[in-house]
Design a protein around this motif. Structure first.
Motif, PDB file in Angstrom:
ATOM      1  N   GLU A 197       0.842  -1.196   0.000  1.00  0.00           N
ATOM      2  CA  GLU A 197       0.000   0.000   0.000  1.00  0.00           C
ATOM      3  C   GLU A 197       0.874   1.242   0.000  1.00  0.00           C
ATOM      4  O   GLU A 197       2.056   1.197   0.363  1.00  0.00           O
ATOM      5  N   SER A 198       0.296   2.353  -0.410  1.00  0.00           N
ATOM      6  CA  SER A 198       0.996   3.635  -0.420  1.00  0.00           C
ATOM      7  C   SER A 198       1.511   3.976   0.975  1.00  0.00           C
ATOM      8  O   SER A 198       0.756   3.909   1.950  1.00  0.00           O
ATOM      9  N   PRO A 199       2.801   4.338   1.129  1.00  0.00           N
ATOM     10  CA  PRO A 199       3.337   4.670   2.448  1.00  0.00           C
ATOM     11  C   PRO A 199       2.645   5.877   3.082  1.00  0.00           C
ATOM     12  O   PRO A 199       2.405   5.898   4.287  1.00  0.00           O
ATOM     13  N   GLN A 200       2.314   6.884   2.286  1.00  0.00           N
ATOM     14  CA  GLN A 200       1.642   8.056   2.824  1.00  0.00           C
ATOM     15  C   GLN A 200       0.253   7.709   3.341  1.00  0.00           C
ATOM     16  O   GLN A 200      -0.198   8.241   4.361  1.00  0.00           O
ATOM     17  N   PHE A 201      -0.435   6.789   2.650  1.00  0.00           N
ATOM     18  CA  PHE A 201      -1.751   6.350   3.118  1.00  0.00           C
ATOM     19  C   PHE A 201      -1.626   5.593   4.440  1.00  0.00           C
ATOM     20  O   PHE A 201      -2.427   5.786   5.361  1.00  0.00           O
ATOM     21  N   LEU A 202      -0.617   4.732   4.549  1.00  0.00           N
ATOM     22  CA  LEU A 202      -0.406   3.987   5.790  1.00  0.00           C
ATOM     23  C   LEU A 202      -0.100   4.923   6.951  1.00  0.00           C
ATOM     24  O   LEU A 202      -0.547   4.704   8.081  1.00  0.00           O
ATOM     25  N   ILE A 203       0.659   5.982   6.683  1.00  0.00           N
ATOM     26  CA  ILE A 203       0.983   6.954   7.722  1.00  0.00           C
ATOM     27  C   ILE A 203      -0.282   7.639   8.213  1.00  0.00           C
ATOM     28  O   ILE A 203      -0.504   7.789   9.423  1.00  0.00           O
ATOM     29  N   ARG A 204      -1.134   8.063   7.272  1.00  0.00           N
ATOM     30  CA  ARG A 204      -2.367   8.758   7.663  1.00  0.00           C
ATOM     31  C   ARG A 204      -3.278   7.862   8.484  1.00  0.00           C
ATOM     32  O   ARG A 204      -3.987   8.333   9.372  1.00  0.00           O
ATOM     33  N   LYS A 205      -3.256   6.552   8.177  1.00  0.00           N
ATOM     34  CA  LYS A 205      -4.121   5.618   8.899  1.00  0.00           C
ATOM     35  C   LYS A 205      -3.467   5.075  10.168  1.00  0.00           C
ATOM     36  O   LYS A 205      -4.090   4.307  10.909  1.00  0.00           O
ATOM     37  N   GLY A 206      -2.219   5.454  10.434  1.00  0.00           N
ATOM     38  CA  GLY A 206      -1.538   4.993  11.641  1.00  0.00           C
ATOM     39  C   GLY A 206      -1.169   3.525  11.629  1.00  0.00           C
ATOM     40  O   GLY A 206      -1.007   2.912  12.695  1.00  0.00           O
ATOM     41  N   LYS A 207      -0.997   2.942  10.447  1.00  0.00           N
ATOM     42  CA  LYS A 207      -0.650   1.522  10.334  1.00  0.00           C
ATOM     43  C   LYS A 207       0.872   1.375  10.346  1.00  0.00           C
ATOM     44  O   LYS A 207       1.514   1.045   9.355  1.00  0.00           O
ATOM     45  N   PHE A 208       1.450   1.583  11.534  1.00  0.00           N
ATOM     46  CA  PHE A 208       2.903   1.627  11.663  1.00  0.00           C
ATOM     47  C   PHE A 208       3.555   0.262  11.492  1.00  0.00           C
ATOM     48  O   PHE A 208       4.691   0.163  11.035  1.00  0.00           O
ATOM     49  N   ASP A 209       2.846  -0.818  11.856  1.00  0.00           N
ATOM     50  CA  ASP A 209       3.409  -2.158  11.678  1.00  0.00           C
ATOM     51  C   ASP A 209       3.627  -2.457  10.195  1.00  0.00           C
ATOM     52  O   ASP A 209       4.633  -3.063   9.809  1.00  0.00           O
ATOM     53  N   SER A 210       2.681  -2.021   9.375  1.00  0.00           N
ATOM     54  CA  SER A 210       2.808  -2.232   7.931  1.00  0.00           C
ATOM     55  C   SER A 210       3.962  -1.415   7.363  1.00  0.00           C
ATOM     56  O   SER A 210       4.717  -1.885   6.500  1.00  0.00           O
TER      57      SER A 210
END
Length: 451
Positions: A197-210
Motif C-alpha cells: 500500500e501507499s506509504p503516505q496512506f499507511l501513515i495517515r491511517k496509523g498503520k505503523f506495523d505495515s
C-alpha cells in the motif's frame, strides 16, 4: 517534514528485490490493461460478421471503452488519493478483468458495449494509480526508468492480443481471446497479499506495523538512517474536493498545460494506431502489411521507451519529452513524402518512440511533479482529459480520408499536435511545489512506532 523522513529513505534507497517485485506486478497490470484494450481490434471482424454490424456501429462500440477510461481516470484516481493506491488498483484490475471476460459471453452488441464501458472504467483507473505507487516506492535514481518499463506493458499487451487471436481464432473462435482476460482475477489472492500500500496512506491511517515491515524489506538498516529520536510526518489535509488541490500552490497553469499535452499526445497515438496502415496504403505502399507497421510501431516504442527512461534518470525529463514531441512531429510530417522502404520503417519506429514511448515518460514526469496528496488525481485528470484527444484522433482521420484530403496534408495534421504538445510542456513551471500543504494535525513516528 525532516530530511530523514520516510520519503527520504524511500527516495535514497537502493533498488532491490522489493522494488523488482513491485515493478513486475505493475508491468503485469499494465500488460493486461493493454491486452484488454487492444483485443477489441482483433475480434471486431468476427463481431461485424456475426452481429451484422456496420463499420460505424463497430466504431461506436469501440468508443465505449474510451468513454469508460475517461471516467475511470478521473474518478478512480481521485479516490486513490483518499482511500489508498492498493485498493483502487485491485478495484480497477477487477473491473477490466471481469467485464472483458463477460463480454466473451455476450450474444448481442448492447451487452458487449456495456461490458466495454465498464472495463474501460478499470482501464482508466489502473494506469494513474500504478504510476503513483511506483513513484512513491522506487528510488529516485530509478523512477523514470522503472515507470517507463512498467508502461511498456501497453506495447506487450498490444503485441500479445493479436498473437492470442492467431492461436485461438481458427479452432475456438473469438470468445476465448476475451476469456483470457480472467487471469488477473485468478491471481487476486496473490495481489492482495504481496502488493504494498501507499506509504503516505499507511501513515495517515496509523498503520505503523505495515510501514515497518515494508521499510525492512527496502532497507533492513533503515532505523540507523533515522538520526533523530523522533521523525514527524505532517499529514496533508484531506480535502472534500481534491481536484481543487491541483490548482493551488501555483500549480493551476501547469495542470491546464498538462491536460493540453495529454490531449495532443493521445490524439497522435490513437490517430496513428487507427489510420497509419490506411494512410500508407493510400500513399502508394500496397505491399507493406498492417502487421509490419504494427510490429515496427510497437516494437520501436517498446525498445525506445526503455532507452529514454534511462536517459531521463540521468539527464532529466522535461527537455527530453519536449524534444521528442518535436522529433515525432517531424517524422509524421515526413511520412507523407514517398521514400524508400528502409527510411519508411525507420520513421515509423521513431514515431512510435516519440508518441507511445514519450507518453510513458510524460506519465512519469507528471507523477513526480505533483505532491503525494494529489498525485493520482493529477495524473488521472490529465489522462481523463487526454482521452478526449484519443477519441478525436480516429474521428479526425476518418473525416480527412472521407474528404479525400492529400496524404501529405493528412500526416501534417497529425504532426501538428506534437508541436502544440511541445510548446505547452515548455511553458510548464520547472518543478512542482517542494513543500506539501500540511494541516494542524501530525502523526509522530517514534522509535516505538517504527522499531
Amino acid at each position: 517534514m525532516s530530511s530523514n523522513s520516510i520519503k527520504h529513505i524511500l527516495d535514497e534507497s537502493k533498488f532491490n528485490r522489493f522494488h523488482l517485485g513491485l515493478l513486475l506486478w505493475c508491468l503485469f497490470f499494465v500488460s493486461f490493461e493493454g491486452y484488454d484494450l487492444v483485443v477489441y481490434g482483433s475480434v471486431v471482424p468476427f463481431l461485424t460478421k456475426e452481429w451484422e454490424l456496420s463499420p460505424i456501429q463497430a466504431g461506436v462500440i469501440g468508443s465505449y471503452g474510451l468513454f469508460g477510461m475517461m471516467f475511470g481516470s478521473i474518478i478512480l484516481s481521485l479516490l486513490a488519493d483518499r482511500f489508498g493506491r492498493k485498493s483502487i488498483i485491485i478495484v480497477s484490475v477487477t473491473f477490466f478483468s471481469i467485464f472483458t471476460s463477460i463480454s466473451g459471453f455476450a450474444t448481442d452488441e448492447q451487452l458487449f458495449s456495456w461490458c466495454r464501458f465498464l472495463a474501460g472504467v478499470g482501464f482508466g483507473g489502473t494506469l494513474p494509480t500504478v504510476i503513483s505507487l511506483l513513484t512513491e516506492y522506487i528510488p529516485k535514481s530509478s523512477k523514470n526508468k522503472a515507470i517507463t518499463i512498467a508502461l511498456c506493458g501497453n506495447q506487450v499487451g498490444g503485441i500479445l492480443a493479436p498473437l492470442i487471436g492467431v492461436a485461438v481464432f481458427s479452432s475456438l473462435g473469438w470468445r476465448p481471446a476475451l476469456w483470457f482476460s480472467v487471469i488477473p482475477i485468478l491471481l487476486l489472492p496473490l495481489i492482495i497479499k504481496y502488493l504494498p500500500e501507499s506509504p503516505q496512506f499507511l501513515i495517515r491511517k496509523g498503520k505503523f506495523d505495515s510501514i515497518k515491515a515494508t521499510l525492512e524489506k527496502i532497507d533492513p538498516n533503515y532505523q540507523d538512517r533515522m538520526k533523530v529520536e523522533q521523525t514527524t510526518i505532517l499529514e496533508p489535509p484531506v480535502e472534500r474536493t481534491p481536484i481543487i488541490g491541483l490548482f493551488k500552490n501555483k500549480m493551476g497553469l501547469s495542470t491546464v498545460l498538462f491536460c493540453i499535452v495529454y490531449f495532443m499526445g493521445l490524439l497522435m497515438i490513437y490517430g496513428l494506431n487507427t489510420w497509419l496502415p490506411k494512410l500508407m496504403q493510400s500513399a502508394g505502399y500496397p505491399l507493406i502489411s498492417s502487421l509490419g507497421f504494427a510490429i515496427f510501431l510497437n516494437g520501436g516504442a517498446l525498445i525506445g521507451t526503455i532507452i529514454i527512461g534511462v536517459i531521463a534518470d540521468k539527464k532529466g525529463s522535461k527537455k527530453l519529452i519536449t524534444g521528442l514531441y518535436v522529433v515525432g512531429a517531424i517524422c509524421l510530417a515526413l511520412l507523407g513524402i514517398k521514400s524508400n522502404i528502409f527510411l519508411l520503417y525507420m520513421l515509423i519506429a521513431i514515431a512510435g518512440v516519440c508518441t507511445m514511448g514519450n507518453q510513458s515518460l510524460l506519465n512519469a514526469f507528471v507523477s513526480q511533479y505533483y505532491p503525494n496528496n494529489v498525485r493520482s488525481t493529477g495524473v488521472g485528470l490529465a489522462n481523463g482529459v487526454g482521452r478526449l484527444g484519443g477519441m478525436l484522433g480516429p474521428t479526425l482521420g476518418g473525416v480527412l480520408l472521407s474528404l479525400n484530403v492529400p496524404i501529405g496534408l493528412c500526416f501534417l495534421v497529425f504532426a501538428l499536435p506534437g508541436v502544440f504538445a511541445a510548446v505547452s510542456l515548455f511553458l510548464v513551471r520547472k518543478s512542482g511545489p517542494q513543500v506539501e500543504p500540511v494541516s494542524s494535525k501530525s502523526t509522530k513516528l517514534s522509535s516505538t512506532n517504527l522499531g
